[in-house]
Design a protein around this motif. Structure first.
Motif, PDB file in Angstrom:
ATOM      1  N   GLN A   1      -2.554  10.887  11.441  1.00 29.30           N
ATOM      2  CA  GLN A   1      -3.836  10.066  12.719  1.00 29.30           C
ATOM      3  C   GLN A   1      -4.786   9.845  11.888  1.00 29.30           C
ATOM      4  N   ALA A   2      -4.947  11.128  10.018  1.00 28.89           N
ATOM      5  CA  ALA A   2      -5.980  11.391   9.251  1.00 28.89           C
ATOM      6  C   ALA A   2      -5.805   9.945   8.271  1.00 28.89           C
ATOM      7  N   LEU A   3      -5.013   9.517   8.206  1.00 27.50           N
ATOM      8  CA  LEU A   3      -3.765   8.419   7.544  1.00 27.50           C
ATOM      9  C   LEU A   3      -4.511   7.358   8.244  1.00 27.50           C
ATOM     10  N   ALA A   4      -3.936   7.157   9.633  1.00 28.20           N
ATOM     11  CA  ALA A   4      -4.166   5.582  10.808  1.00 28.20           C
ATOM     12  C   ALA A   4      -5.353   5.587  10.880  1.00 28.20           C
TER      13      ALA A   4
ATOM     14  N   LEU B   1      -7.152  14.669  -1.349  1.00 24.90           N
ATOM     15  CA  LEU B   1      -7.139  13.320  -0.344  1.00 24.90           C
ATOM     16  C   LEU B   1      -7.383  14.488   1.618  1.00 24.90           C
ATOM     17  N   GLY B   2      -7.949  15.716   1.586  1.00 20.01           N
ATOM     18  CA  GLY B   2      -8.021  16.367   2.071  1.00 20.01           C
ATOM     19  C   GLY B   2      -6.492  16.649   3.188  1.00 20.01           C
ATOM     20  N   LEU B   3      -5.015  16.024   3.173  1.00 17.91           N
ATOM     21  CA  LEU B   3      -4.370  16.262   4.163  1.00 17.91           C
ATOM     22  C   LEU B   3      -4.341  17.107   4.395  1.00 17.91           C
ATOM     23  N   ALA B   4      -3.215  18.050   5.659  1.00 21.99           N
ATOM     24  CA  ALA B   4      -2.795  18.988   6.099  1.00 21.99           C
ATOM     25  C   ALA B   4      -1.312  19.064   4.942  1.00 21.99           C
ATOM     26  N   ARG B   5      -1.087  20.067   4.956  1.00 25.24           N
ATOM     27  CA  ARG B   5      -0.221  20.663   4.235  1.00 25.24           C
ATOM     28  C   ARG B   5       0.417  21.233   4.670  1.00 25.24           C
ATOM     29  N   PRO B   6       2.235  20.678   4.624  1.00 26.56           N
ATOM     30  CA  PRO B   6       2.847  21.796   5.442  1.00 26.56           C
ATOM     31  C   PRO B   6       2.516  22.374   6.129  1.00 26.56           C
ATOM     32  N   ASN B   7       3.745  23.126   7.000  1.00 32.54           N
ATOM     33  CA  ASN B   7       3.427  24.365   8.037  1.00 32.54           C
ATOM     34  C   ASN B   7       4.359  24.591   8.911  1.00 32.54           C
TER      35      ASN B   7
ATOM     36  N   TRP C   1       0.742  20.055  12.351  1.00 33.12           N
ATOM     37  CA  TRP C   1       0.418  19.310  10.967  1.00 33.12           C
ATOM     38  C   TRP C   1       0.867  17.968  10.248  1.00 33.12           C
ATOM     39  N   MET C   2       2.643  17.487  11.534  1.00 36.47           N
ATOM     40  CA  MET C   2       2.643  15.753  11.024  1.00 36.47           C
ATOM     41  C   MET C   2       1.770  15.011  11.743  1.00 36.47           C
ATOM     42  N   THR C   3       1.458  15.696  13.320  1.00 31.48           N
ATOM     43  CA  THR C   3       0.678  14.246  13.484  1.00 31.48           C
ATOM     44  C   THR C   3      -0.429  14.240  13.096  1.00 31.48           C
ATOM     45  N   ALA C   4      -1.150  15.650  12.588  1.00 31.96           N
ATOM     46  CA  ALA C   4      -2.183  14.872  11.937  1.00 31.96           C
ATOM     47  C   ALA C   4      -2.985  14.946  10.503  1.00 31.96           C
TER      48      ALA C   4
ATOM     49  N   VAL D   1       0.963  -0.992   0.250  1.00 36.01           N
ATOM     50  CA  VAL D   1      -0.173   0.004  -0.007  1.00 36.01           C
ATOM     51  C   VAL D   1       0.759   1.633   0.369  1.00 36.01           C
ATOM     52  N   LEU D   2       0.627   2.045  -0.899  1.00 40.37           N
ATOM     53  CA  LEU D   2       1.110   3.391  -0.380  1.00 40.37           C
ATOM     54  C   LEU D   2       0.636   4.518  -0.005  1.00 40.37           C
ATOM     55  N   ALA D   3       1.496   5.166   0.873  1.00 41.53           N
ATOM     56  CA  ALA D   3       0.734   6.235   1.484  1.00 41.53           C
ATOM     57  C   ALA D   3       1.214   7.551   2.253  1.00 41.53           C
ATOM     58  N   PRO D   4       0.770   8.301   1.365  1.00 42.80           N
ATOM     59  CA  PRO D   4       1.367   9.777   0.886  1.00 42.80           C
ATOM     60  C   PRO D   4       1.554  10.492   1.949  1.00 42.80           C
ATOM     61  N   PHE D   5       2.888  10.830   2.266  1.00 43.73           N
ATOM     62  CA  PHE D   5       2.966  12.151   3.457  1.00 43.73           C
ATOM     63  C   PHE D   5       4.186  13.258   2.595  1.00 43.73           C
ATOM     64  N   PRO D   6       2.827  14.316   3.031  1.00 42.88           N
ATOM     65  CA  PRO D   6       2.940  15.657   2.038  1.00 42.88           C
ATOM     66  C   PRO D   6       4.493  16.055   1.921  1.00 42.88           C
ATOM     67  N   VAL D   7       5.358  16.381   2.736  1.00 42.45           N
ATOM     68  CA  VAL D   7       6.476  17.640   2.688  1.00 42.45           C
ATOM     69  C   VAL D   7       6.859  17.913   1.029  1.00 42.45           C
ATOM     70  N   GLY D   8       6.201  18.101  -0.056  1.00 44.28           N
ATOM     71  CA  GLY D   8       6.378  18.700  -1.066  1.00 44.28           C
ATOM     72  C   GLY D   8       6.338  20.560  -0.845  1.00 44.28           C
ATOM     73  N   THR D   9       6.088  21.056  -2.092  1.00 39.27           N
ATOM     74  CA  THR D   9       5.333  22.309  -2.547  1.00 39.27           C
ATOM     75  C   THR D   9       4.419  21.809  -3.192  1.00 39.27           C
ATOM     76  N   GLY D  10       4.118  21.565  -4.258  1.00 37.56           N
ATOM     77  CA  GLY D  10       2.826  21.560  -4.345  1.00 37.56           C
ATOM     78  C   GLY D  10       1.969  20.160  -3.649  1.00 37.56           C
ATOM     79  N   ASN D  11       2.518  19.399  -3.802  1.00 34.32           N
ATOM     80  CA  ASN D  11       1.347  18.483  -2.693  1.00 34.32           C
ATOM     81  C   ASN D  11      -0.014  18.036  -3.808  1.00 34.32           C
ATOM     82  N   SER D  12      -0.036  17.174  -4.768  1.00 32.65           N
ATOM     83  CA  SER D  12      -1.413  17.603  -4.917  1.00 32.65           C
ATOM     84  C   SER D  12      -2.218  16.459  -4.936  1.00 32.65           C
ATOM     85  N   LEU D  13      -1.769  15.284  -5.032  1.00 33.98           N
ATOM     86  CA  LEU D  13      -2.787  14.388  -4.425  1.00 33.98           C
ATOM     87  C   LEU D  13      -3.502  14.110  -3.248  1.00 33.98           C
ATOM     88  N   ALA D  14      -2.110  15.031  -2.462  1.00 29.29           N
ATOM     89  CA  ALA D  14      -2.490  14.577  -0.489  1.00 29.29           C
ATOM     90  C   ALA D  14      -3.935  16.260  -0.585  1.00 29.29           C
ATOM     91  N   LYS D  15      -3.862  17.412  -1.610  1.00 20.89           N
ATOM     92  CA  LYS D  15      -5.002  18.138  -1.298  1.00 20.89           C
ATOM     93  C   LYS D  15      -6.173  17.528  -1.850  1.00 20.89           C
TER      94      LYS D  15
END
Length: 322
Positions: free
Chosen positions: A121-124, A103-109, A115-118, A87-101
């Motif tokens: 937790q969302a993936l879990a 999926l509604g994942l929090a952006r790097p901040n 945001w890392m914990t968020a 299974v591929l699990a996306p963890f966004p640390v890029g600049t665009g992160n289009s797939l993460a958006k």
């Protein structure tokens, strides 16, 4: 079983995004180890390395591979996991992160490292879904788009970006894109789909497997579904770059599908020939020049979709994270 094993590989692209996320990665590893996963961390060293690492993880029957990077890293990891049970699990640390958006994942901040914990937790709390992939005739797979025209021209001018430029975010990218827009003119193209051939002059030819576009900043493909077995082919006709501004306003208002010079075709196969030859990109990464052809591979990738995923983004029910 949802997962082959409780072993996971985290593939980290140290060049992704606008910061050194090494400390964040350590926190991610601890989060999943606390939940019973045995984590193996690998850092990419060259182009294509993430594909090699992901393929090795699948051969070792690891249950998951975390792709810690941007959309380019996700693309490489997907190429290593296609048609496997890992299974591929996306963890966004890029600049665009289009797939993460998507999926509604929090952006790097940088100001709020929670945001890392968020994200974790969302993936879990998420589900494992089966996602369609595109495959080009050069053998490369892609998750989001295969595209040529004004976007691929701009991508070629701007990429690769240094980290200092990435810190300017989407605003910096847009400003530089506007600088290059007047240098582009529409191109004559012949496009073949499942049941027709279309010929005209185009500013953008986009084969879409998702909803968002332009780094996830705009919603091009409003009703796209990631597992419906179809592409949406978007054709923006025209020759002169100012039309791009008009199209952009239409996309922002959600009215572009009604524009008389915009066509959308649902298809499983697309072949594109242009005159002259143009760059094309897959998931935002320059690949080669036209011509190219793509076919859709239904349910070719298992992906961990977080609980923030829009309910209608997948048509089929997923497997719970148990």
């Amino acid at each position: 079983m949802t997962f082959l094993s409780a072993h996971a590989t985290l593939i980290y692209n140290p060049h992704a995004g606008f910061w050194d996320w090494g400390g964040i990665i350590e926190q991610v590893v601890k989060f999943w180890e606390d939940r019973g996963w045995t984590m193996h961390v690998e850092s990419t060293a060259h182009a294509g390395h993430a594909t090699e690492l992901a393929r090795a993880a699948a051969l070792a029957e690891h249950g998951m591979v975390f792709a810690a990077g941007g959309d380019g890293t996700l693309n490489e990891v997907a190429n290593g996991l296609v048609h496997t049970a890992t299974v591929l699990a996306p963890f966004p640390v890029g600049t665009g992160n289009s797939l993460a958006k998507e999926l509604g994942l929090a952006r790097p901040n940088l100001l709020n490292q929670a945001w890392m914990t968020a994200v974790s937790q969302a993936l879990a709390r998420g589900h494992v879904q089966r996602m369609d992939l595109g495959k080009c005739d050069n053998g490369r797979h892609w998750l989001l788009w295969a595209s040529t025209g004004i976007d691929s021209f701009v991508v070629r001018q701007i990429e690769p970006r240094p980290k200092w430029f990435k810190r300017l975010g989407s605003a910096g990218y847009a400003a530089k894109a506007l600088f290059f827009l007047p240098q582009f003119e529409g191109v004559a193209a012949s496009i073949t789909t499942d049941d027709r051939t279309i010929e005209d002059e185009f500013l953008l030819i986009n084969v879409s497997n998702c909803r968002k576009f332009a780094g996830g900043e705009v919603r091009l493909n409003r009703d796209g579904v990631l597992d419906d077995g179809m592409f949406e082919l978007w054709l923006f006709r025209g020759k002169h770059w100012p039309s791009v501004i008009s199209y952009a306003f239409g996309i922002g208002l959600g009215q572009h599908g009604r524009h008389p010079k915009v066509d959308v075709v649902r298809t499983r196969y697309v072949a594109v020939e242009t005159s002259p030859s143009l760059d094309y990109h897959l998931d935002g990464e320059p690949v080669a020049r036209t011509p190219f052809a793509c076919e859709l591979l239904p349910h070719a990738l298992r992906i961990l979709a977080p609980d923030t995923t829009p309910q209608d983004l997948f048509s089929q029910p997923g497997e719970p994270m148990l």
